[in-house]
Design a protein around this motif. Structure first.
Motif, PDB file in Angstrom:
ATOM      1  N   MET A  49      34.051  39.537  41.050  1.00  0.00           N
ATOM      2  CA  MET A  49      35.297  38.939  41.517  1.00  0.00           C
ATOM      3  C   MET A  49      36.063  38.403  40.313  1.00  0.00           C
ATOM      4  SD  MET A  49      35.884  35.830  44.179  1.00  0.00           S
ATOM      5  CE  MET A  49      36.233  36.824  45.581  1.00  0.00           C
ATOM      6  N   ASN A  50      37.373  38.587  40.345  1.00  0.00           N
ATOM      7  CA  ASN A  50      38.204  38.070  39.257  1.00  0.00           C
ATOM      8  C   ASN A  50      37.901  36.602  39.006  1.00  0.00           C
ATOM      9  OD1 ASN A  50      39.657  40.483  38.997  1.00  0.00           O
ATOM     10  ND2 ASN A  50      41.281  39.804  40.351  1.00  0.00           N
ATOM     11  N   ARG A  51      37.747  36.235  37.769  1.00  0.00           N
ATOM     12  CA  ARG A  51      37.554  34.829  37.418  1.00  0.00           C
ATOM     13  C   ARG A  51      38.870  34.088  37.338  1.00  0.00           C
ATOM     14  NH1 ARG A  51      33.186  35.818  32.595  1.00  0.00           N
ATOM     15  NH2 ARG A  51      31.409  36.230  33.957  1.00  0.00           N
ATOM     16  N   ILE A  52      39.948  34.835  37.123  1.00  0.00           N
ATOM     17  CA  ILE A  52      41.283  34.244  37.024  1.00  0.00           C
ATOM     18  C   ILE A  52      42.022  34.575  38.311  1.00  0.00           C
ATOM     19  CG2 ILE A  52      43.458  34.261  35.746  1.00  0.00           C
ATOM     20  CD1 ILE A  52      41.769  35.242  33.282  1.00  0.00           C
ATOM     21  N   ALA A  53      42.471  33.539  39.013  1.00  0.00           N
ATOM     22  CA  ALA A  53      43.177  33.755  40.283  1.00  0.00           C
ATOM     23  C   ALA A  53      44.528  34.408  40.024  1.00  0.00           C
ATOM     24  CB  ALA A  53      43.354  32.423  41.010  1.00  0.00           C
ATOM     25  N   ASN A  76      38.940  42.498  30.498  1.00  0.00           N
ATOM     26  CA  ASN A  76      38.227  42.722  31.763  1.00  0.00           C
ATOM     27  C   ASN A  76      36.857  42.062  31.770  1.00  0.00           C
ATOM     28  OD1 ASN A  76      40.102  44.234  33.305  1.00  0.00           O
ATOM     29  ND2 ASN A  76      39.677  46.015  32.041  1.00  0.00           N
ATOM     30  N   ARG A  77      36.195  42.031  30.644  1.00  0.00           N
ATOM     31  CA  ARG A  77      34.884  41.381  30.570  1.00  0.00           C
ATOM     32  C   ARG A  77      35.027  39.868  30.688  1.00  0.00           C
ATOM     33  NH1 ARG A  77      33.146  42.923  25.368  1.00  0.00           N
ATOM     34  NH2 ARG A  77      31.196  41.823  25.763  1.00  0.00           N
ATOM     35  N   ILE A  78      36.104  39.312  30.151  1.00  0.00           N
ATOM     36  CA  ILE A  78      36.370  37.878  30.308  1.00  0.00           C
ATOM     37  C   ILE A  78      36.680  37.567  31.765  1.00  0.00           C
ATOM     38  CG2 ILE A  78      38.017  36.021  29.774  1.00  0.00           C
ATOM     39  CD1 ILE A  78      38.319  37.407  26.965  1.00  0.00           C
ATOM     40  N   ASN A  79      37.552  38.357  32.363  1.00  0.00           N
ATOM     41  CA  ASN A  79      38.032  38.114  33.730  1.00  0.00           C
ATOM     42  C   ASN A  79      37.055  38.589  34.797  1.00  0.00           C
ATOM     43  OD1 ASN A  79      39.896  37.378  35.764  1.00  0.00           O
ATOM     44  ND2 ASN A  79      40.674  39.467  35.840  1.00  0.00           N
ATOM     45  N   ASP A  80      36.146  39.485  34.459  1.00  0.00           N
ATOM     46  CA  ASP A  80      35.302  40.158  35.444  1.00  0.00           C
ATOM     47  C   ASP A  80      36.199  40.789  36.506  1.00  0.00           C
ATOM     48  OD1 ASP A  80      32.983  41.141  36.566  1.00  0.00           O
ATOM     49  OD2 ASP A  80      32.488  39.290  37.627  1.00  0.00           O
ATOM     50  N   THR A  81      37.191  41.523  36.032  1.00  0.00           N
ATOM     51  CA  THR A  81      38.219  42.115  36.893  1.00  0.00           C
ATOM     52  C   THR A  81      37.591  42.967  37.982  1.00  0.00           C
ATOM     53  OG1 THR A  81      39.690  42.173  34.958  1.00  0.00           O
ATOM     54  CG2 THR A  81      40.338  43.491  36.874  1.00  0.00           C
ATOM     55  N   ASP A  82      38.040  42.746  39.213  1.00  0.00           N
ATOM     56  CA  ASP A  82      37.581  43.543  40.352  1.00  0.00           C
ATOM     57  C   ASP A  82      37.917  45.001  40.104  1.00  0.00           C
ATOM     58  OD1 ASP A  82      36.667  41.316  41.781  1.00  0.00           O
ATOM     59  OD2 ASP A  82      38.550  41.085  42.889  1.00  0.00           O
TER      60      ASP A  82
END
Length: 179
Positions: free
Chosen positions: A1-5, A166-172
């Motif tokens: 799940m995205n870490r950044i809303a 993407n690795r920072i955010n864990d982008t969906d």
């Protein structure tokens, strides 16, 4: 799940809405999750990235080569989002499922030129300091000239940027899953 809303793409205004419109035009109406996040957080960065991708597309490498580079880099950095994206985009560019699997796992594809490109990209990522002369000689012997070396370096750099974000955010992941 995205870490950044990230707010719904349809609620964007101003510069964010403008850059999303640019993305929609290029993708046939979709705003991939990576671009939604970048556009929300920094529309200028997303716009610059899209411009850079346009320059890369005109820099002397075909789509198969570009997707080979992006997939190899993404697999090496462990970016699930970009692996899924470039696996799909690679197939759309004409790479087979066997090719994309081989590139991801650093196995031979059966295409000597493509395999030289993958080896060069991996060596460039892994080696410290100046790329060894024999590594450079191999990629040149495979048919890549100095103009293509610029494009290869640029493709690596752009891919490392998206992989890192993407690795920072864990982008969906909004692309087909890679087996």
């Amino acid at each position: 799940m995205n870490r950044i809303a990230i707010p719904a793409v349809d609620t964007a205004t101003g510069a964010t809405a403008e850059v999303y419109a640019k993305v929609r035009k290029a993708t046939g109406g979709q705003v991939p999750n990576l671009f939604a996040a970048l556009g929300h957080l920094s529309p200028g960065v997303l716009s610059a990235y899209l411009d850079a991708e346009g320059a890369l597309a005109a820099a002397g490498l075909g789509r198969k080569d570009l997707e080979t580079i992006k997939l190899a880099v993404s697999a090496q950095t462990g970016c699930e989002y970009c692996v899924a994206a470039h696996d799909m985009l690679g197939k759309l560019a004409g790479l087979s499922a066997d090719d994309t699997r081989a590139i991801r796992t650093l196995q031979p594809t059966g295409d000597d030129k493509r395999d030289s490109l993958v080896r060069f990209v991996i060596a460039t990522l892994r080696e410290r300091g100046t790329v060894p002369a024999d590594t450079l000689a191999e990629i040149r012997a495979a048919g890549y000239g100095d103009k293509q070396l610029v494009a290869i370096a640029f493709a690596i750099a752009l891919t490392v940027f998206t992989n890192t974000f993407n690795r920072i955010n864990d982008t969906d992941v909004d692309f087909p899953a890679v087996q």
